[in-house]
Design a protein around this motif. Structure first.
Motif, PDB file in Angstrom:
ATOM      1  N   TYR A   1       1.000  -1.901  -0.359  1.00 32.93           N
ATOM      2  CA  TYR A   1       0.132   0.083  -0.523  1.00 32.93           C
ATOM      3  C   TYR A   1       0.625   1.563   0.174  1.00 32.93           C
ATOM      4  CZ  TYR A   1       0.965   0.275   5.049  1.00 32.93           C
ATOM      5  OH  TYR A   1       1.257   0.370   6.593  1.00 32.93           O
ATOM      6  N   GLU A   2       0.373   2.257   0.209  1.00 30.85           N
ATOM      7  CA  GLU A   2       0.827   3.284  -0.217  1.00 30.85           C
ATOM      8  C   GLU A   2       0.134   3.849   0.774  1.00 30.85           C
ATOM      9  OE1 GLU A   2       1.821   6.828  -3.193  1.00 30.85           O
ATOM     10  OE2 GLU A   2       1.004   5.547  -4.020  1.00 30.85           O
ATOM     11  N   LYS A   3       1.444   5.101   1.664  1.00 38.28           N
ATOM     12  CA  LYS A   3       0.675   6.104   2.825  1.00 38.28           C
ATOM     13  C   LYS A   3       1.551   7.508   2.741  1.00 38.28           C
ATOM     14  CE  LYS A   3      -0.128   6.339   7.910  1.00 38.28           C
ATOM     15  NZ  LYS A   3       0.225   4.979   9.175  1.00 38.28           N
ATOM     16  N   ARG A   4       0.365   8.542   3.383  1.00 40.63           N
ATOM     17  CA  ARG A   4       1.080   9.976   3.357  1.00 40.63           C
ATOM     18  C   ARG A   4       1.626   9.743   4.340  1.00 40.63           C
ATOM     19  NH1 ARG A   4       2.012  14.699  -0.036  1.00 40.63           N
ATOM     20  NH2 ARG A   4       0.088  13.729  -0.956  1.00 40.63           N
ATOM     21  N   ILE A   5       3.167  10.618   4.902  1.00 39.92           N
ATOM     22  CA  ILE A   5       3.525  10.725   5.593  1.00 39.92           C
ATOM     23  C   ILE A   5       4.671  11.734   5.973  1.00 39.92           C
ATOM     24  CG2 ILE A   5       6.058   9.818   7.205  1.00 39.92           C
ATOM     25  CD1 ILE A   5       3.454   7.823   7.129  1.00 39.92           C
ATOM     26  N   ASP A   6       4.115  12.276   7.308  1.00 40.57           N
ATOM     27  CA  ASP A   6       4.907  13.873   7.620  1.00 40.57           C
ATOM     28  C   ASP A   6       5.792  12.959   8.720  1.00 40.57           C
ATOM     29  OD1 ASP A   6       2.850  16.167   6.280  1.00 40.57           O
ATOM     30  OD2 ASP A   6       1.587  14.274   7.464  1.00 40.57           O
ATOM     31  N   PRO A   7       7.240  13.077   8.707  1.00 42.25           N
ATOM     32  CA  PRO A   7       7.771  12.795   9.523  1.00 42.25           C
ATOM     33  C   PRO A   7       8.382  14.313  10.566  1.00 42.25           C
ATOM     34  CG  PRO A   7       8.369  12.133   7.232  1.00 42.25           C
ATOM     35  CD  PRO A   7       7.512  12.622   7.173  1.00 42.25           C
ATOM     36  N   GLY A   8       8.050  13.264  11.317  1.00 38.67           N
ATOM     37  CA  GLY A   8       8.410  14.279  13.150  1.00 38.67           C
ATOM     38  C   GLY A   8       9.709  14.469  13.769  1.00 38.67           C
ATOM     39  N   GLU A   9       9.644  14.130  15.077  1.00 34.60           N
ATOM     40  CA  GLU A   9      10.560  13.520  15.821  1.00 34.60           C
ATOM     41  C   GLU A   9      11.863  12.142  15.086  1.00 34.60           C
ATOM     42  OE1 GLU A   9       9.320  12.963  19.885  1.00 34.60           O
ATOM     43  OE2 GLU A   9       9.206  15.655  19.889  1.00 34.60           O
ATOM     44  N   ASN A  10      11.292  11.702  14.343  1.00 36.36           N
ATOM     45  CA  ASN A  10      11.625   9.999  14.160  1.00 36.36           C
ATOM     46  C   ASN A  10      12.086  10.519  12.480  1.00 36.36           C
ATOM     47  OD1 ASN A  10       8.907  10.144  12.598  1.00 36.36           O
ATOM     48  ND2 ASN A  10       8.399   8.204  12.725  1.00 36.36           N
ATOM     49  N   ARG A  11      12.241  11.758  11.843  1.00 34.42           N
ATOM     50  CA  ARG A  11      12.686  11.910  10.551  1.00 34.42           C
ATOM     51  C   ARG A  11      13.563  11.933  10.380  1.00 34.42           C
ATOM     52  NH1 ARG A  11      12.049  16.397   8.231  1.00 34.42           N
ATOM     53  NH2 ARG A  11       9.893  17.579  10.455  1.00 34.42           N
ATOM     54  N   TRP A  12      15.056  11.244  11.038  1.00 37.57           N
ATOM     55  CA  TRP A  12      16.180  10.423  11.214  1.00 37.57           C
ATOM     56  C   TRP A  12      15.954   8.663  10.448  1.00 37.57           C
ATOM     57  CZ3 TRP A  12      20.582  14.013  11.177  1.00 37.57           C
ATOM     58  CH2 TRP A  12      20.110  15.561  11.643  1.00 37.57           C
ATOM     59  N   PHE A  13      15.184   8.382  10.471  1.00 38.41           N
ATOM     60  CA  PHE A  13      14.972   7.142   9.834  1.00 38.41           C
ATOM     61  C   PHE A  13      14.070   6.865   8.908  1.00 38.41           C
ATOM     62  CE2 PHE A  13      15.095   6.700  14.809  1.00 38.41           C
ATOM     63  CZ  PHE A  13      16.367   6.254  14.860  1.00 38.41           C
ATOM     64  N   TRP A  14      13.371   7.903   8.193  1.00 38.90           N
ATOM     65  CA  TRP A  14      13.632   7.849   6.813  1.00 38.90           C
ATOM     66  C   TRP A  14      14.569   8.518   5.995  1.00 38.90           C
ATOM     67  CZ3 TRP A  14       7.812   5.990   6.574  1.00 38.90           C
ATOM     68  CH2 TRP A  14       7.337   5.830   8.089  1.00 38.90           C
ATOM     69  N   ALA A  15      14.131   7.989   4.937  1.00 37.61           N
ATOM     70  CA  ALA A  15      14.964   8.867   4.204  1.00 37.61           C
ATOM     71  C   ALA A  15      14.471   9.756   2.992  1.00 37.61           C
ATOM     72  CB  ALA A  15      15.054   7.308   2.397  1.00 37.61           C
ATOM     73  N   GLN A  16      15.038  10.254   2.205  1.00 34.35           N
ATOM     74  CA  GLN A  16      15.238  11.972   2.015  1.00 34.35           C
ATOM     75  C   GLN A  16      13.321  11.352   0.515  1.00 34.35           C
ATOM     76  OE1 GLN A  16      16.284  14.674   2.750  1.00 34.35           O
ATOM     77  NE2 GLN A  16      17.171  14.141   4.353  1.00 34.35           N
ATOM     78  N   ALA A  17      12.951  12.280   0.121  1.00 34.62           N
ATOM     79  CA  ALA A  17      12.500  12.162  -1.110  1.00 34.62           C
ATOM     80  C   ALA A  17      13.266  11.556  -2.077  1.00 34.62           C
ATOM     81  CB  ALA A  17      11.495  13.273  -1.606  1.00 34.62           C
ATOM     82  N   GLU A  18      11.885  11.116  -3.332  1.00 32.01           N
ATOM     83  CA  GLU A  18      12.443  10.416  -4.187  1.00 32.01           C
ATOM     84  C   GLU A  18      13.161  10.974  -5.067  1.00 32.01           C
ATOM     85  OE1 GLU A  18       9.335   8.945  -6.665  1.00 32.01           O
ATOM     86  OE2 GLU A  18       8.601   7.208  -4.847  1.00 32.01           O
ATOM     87  N   VAL A  19      14.141  10.459  -5.808  1.00 25.27           N
ATOM     88  CA  VAL A  19      15.229  11.154  -6.021  1.00 25.27           C
ATOM     89  C   VAL A  19      14.364  12.079  -7.792  1.00 25.27           C
ATOM     90  CG1 VAL A  19      17.090  10.880  -7.702  1.00 25.27           C
ATOM     91  CG2 VAL A  19      16.999   9.736  -6.238  1.00 25.27           C
ATOM     92  N   GLY A  20      14.785  13.500  -8.241  1.00 23.61           N
ATOM     93  CA  GLY A  20      14.184  13.848  -8.795  1.00 23.61           C
ATOM     94  C   GLY A  20      12.816  15.007  -7.865  1.00 23.61           C
ATOM     95  N   ASN A  21      12.562  14.425  -7.277  1.00 20.52           N
ATOM     96  CA  ASN A  21      11.599  15.399  -6.005  1.00 20.52           C
ATOM     97  C   ASN A  21      12.365  16.128  -5.214  1.00 20.52           C
ATOM     98  OD1 ASN A  21       9.576  13.811  -7.578  1.00 20.52           O
ATOM     99  ND2 ASN A  21       9.366  12.882  -5.522  1.00 20.52           N
ATOM    100  N   ASN A  22      11.449  16.922  -5.109  1.00 19.09           N
ATOM    101  CA  ASN A  22      12.048  18.515  -3.649  1.00 19.09           C
ATOM    102  C   ASN A  22      12.232  17.720  -2.429  1.00 19.09           C
ATOM    103  OD1 ASN A  22      12.347  20.888  -2.195  1.00 19.09           O
ATOM    104  ND2 ASN A  22      10.343  21.654  -2.525  1.00 19.09           N
ATOM    105  N   PRO A  23      13.339  17.681  -1.755  1.00 19.56           N
ATOM    106  CA  PRO A  23      14.196  17.214  -0.766  1.00 19.56           C
ATOM    107  C   PRO A  23      13.618  18.140   0.266  1.00 19.56           C
ATOM    108  CG  PRO A  23      15.961  18.350  -1.634  1.00 19.56           C
ATOM    109  CD  PRO A  23      14.591  18.265  -3.289  1.00 19.56           C
ATOM    110  N   ASP A  24      12.659  19.328   0.185  1.00 20.11           N
ATOM    111  CA  ASP A  24      12.659  19.811   1.440  1.00 20.11           C
ATOM    112  C   ASP A  24      11.280  19.648   2.118  1.00 20.11           C
ATOM    113  OD1 ASP A  24      14.749  21.038   2.083  1.00 20.11           O
ATOM    114  OD2 ASP A  24      14.661  22.305  -0.065  1.00 20.11           O
ATOM    115  N   THR A  25      10.307  18.781   1.054  1.00 19.50           N
ATOM    116  CA  THR A  25       8.968  18.505   1.345  1.00 19.50           C
ATOM    117  C   THR A  25       8.801  17.789   2.702  1.00 19.50           C
ATOM    118  OG1 THR A  25       8.113  18.722  -0.901  1.00 19.50           O
ATOM    119  CG2 THR A  25       6.690  17.256   0.221  1.00 19.50           C
TER     120      THR A  25
END
Length: 206
Positions: A36-60
Motif C-alpha cells: 500500500y501507499e500512505k502519506r507520511i509527515d516525518p516528525g521526531e523520527n525523521r532521522w529514520f526516514w529516507a529523503q524524498a524520491e530522487v528527482g523530487n523536492n527534498p525539502d518537502t
C-alpha cells in the motif's frame, strides 16, 4: 577513573555496533500479504526516514511512501517501507522504489498458497516511534527454511576489522616508539628533581 574509562569505551563500541546493525543489509524470509501507499509527515523520527524520491523536492515535509506488509514463517508480522536512498546514506544507491513495489505486489500470496520471498533490507522496526526497515530488494525463494549467507555484511565487517587492526598496530608502534620514551624521560627528570628537593631539605634540617 577506571570505571569512567571503561564506561566510555563500552558506550563507544555500543554505538558502533548499533550503527552497523542498522546500516548493514539483513535478510528476512516471509510471504507478502499486501502492499500500500500512505502519506507520511516525518516528525521526531525523521532521522529514520529516507529523503524524498530522487528527482523530487527534498525539502518537502509531507510525502507518499510505499509499504510492504509481510508475515514470516513463525507467524510474526513485519512491515517494510520502500523508499529510495539515492546518493545519500546508507550507500545502497536505490533508485527503483516503484519497480520494487510492483515486484512486491506481484509476489503477494495467502496462507493457503504461500509464496516465500527473501527481503533484503536495512534499519529497524519500532512500533512506539513508528519506524520501519527499508526494503532494498525482493526475490522468490524455495521455502521458509532457506538459509541466506550475508556475504556483503561479512565482507564489510572483515574489511572494517582489518582496517581497525592495521590502525591499532600502527598506533601502538607509534606510542611505544615516540610517546613512551618521552613519558619515561619526563618521569626520570621528575624523580631526579624530587630527590634533589628532598636532599636540599635534609641538609637544611641538619
Amino acid at each position: 577513573m577506571v570505571y569512567v574509562k571503561w564506561t566510555f569505551i563500552a558506550l563507544f563500541w555500543l554505538i558502533v555496533l548499533a550503527f552497523l546493525h542498522y546500516t548493514l543489509p539483513q535478510h528476512d524470509i516471509a510471504r507478502i500479504t499486501d502492499t500500500y501507499e500512505k502519506r507520511i509527515d516525518p516528525g521526531e523520527n525523521r532521522w529514520f526516514w529516507a529523503q524524498a524520491e530522487v528527482g523530487n523536492n527534498p525539502d518537502t515535509g509531507s510525502r507518499d511512501v510505499f509499504f510492504i506488509q509481510t508475515r514470516q514463517a513463525d507467524g510474526d508480522v513485519m512491515v517494510y517501507r520502500n523508499e529510495d536512498t539515492g546518493w545519500g546514506w546508507p550507500p545502497y544507491f536505490k533508485f527503483d522504489t516503484s519497480n520494487l513495489q510492483a515486484e512486491a505486489n506481484d509476489l503477494r500470496s495467502d496462507a493457503d498458497n504461500p509464496r516465500w520471498v527473501a527481503i533484503r533490507h536495512y534499519g529497524w522496526r519500532n512500533e512506539f516511534i513508528s519506524i520501519f526497515p527499508n526494503a532494498v530488494s525482493v526475490r522468490p525463494v524455495a521455502g521458509p527454511d532457506v538459509t541466506i549467507i550475508p556475504w556483503i555484511s561479512i565482507a564489510i565487517l572483515v574489511t572494517l576489522a582489518a582496517a581497525f587492526w592495521a590502525i591499532w598496530v600502527r598506533w601502538t608502534r607509534f606510542w611505544n616508539r615516540r610517546v613512551d620514551p618521552v613519558l619515561d624521560s619526563a618521569g626520570d627528570r621528575a624523580r631526579d628533581a624530587g630527590d634533589g628537593v628532598r636532599g636540599l631539605f635534609s641538609r637544611k634540617s641538619k
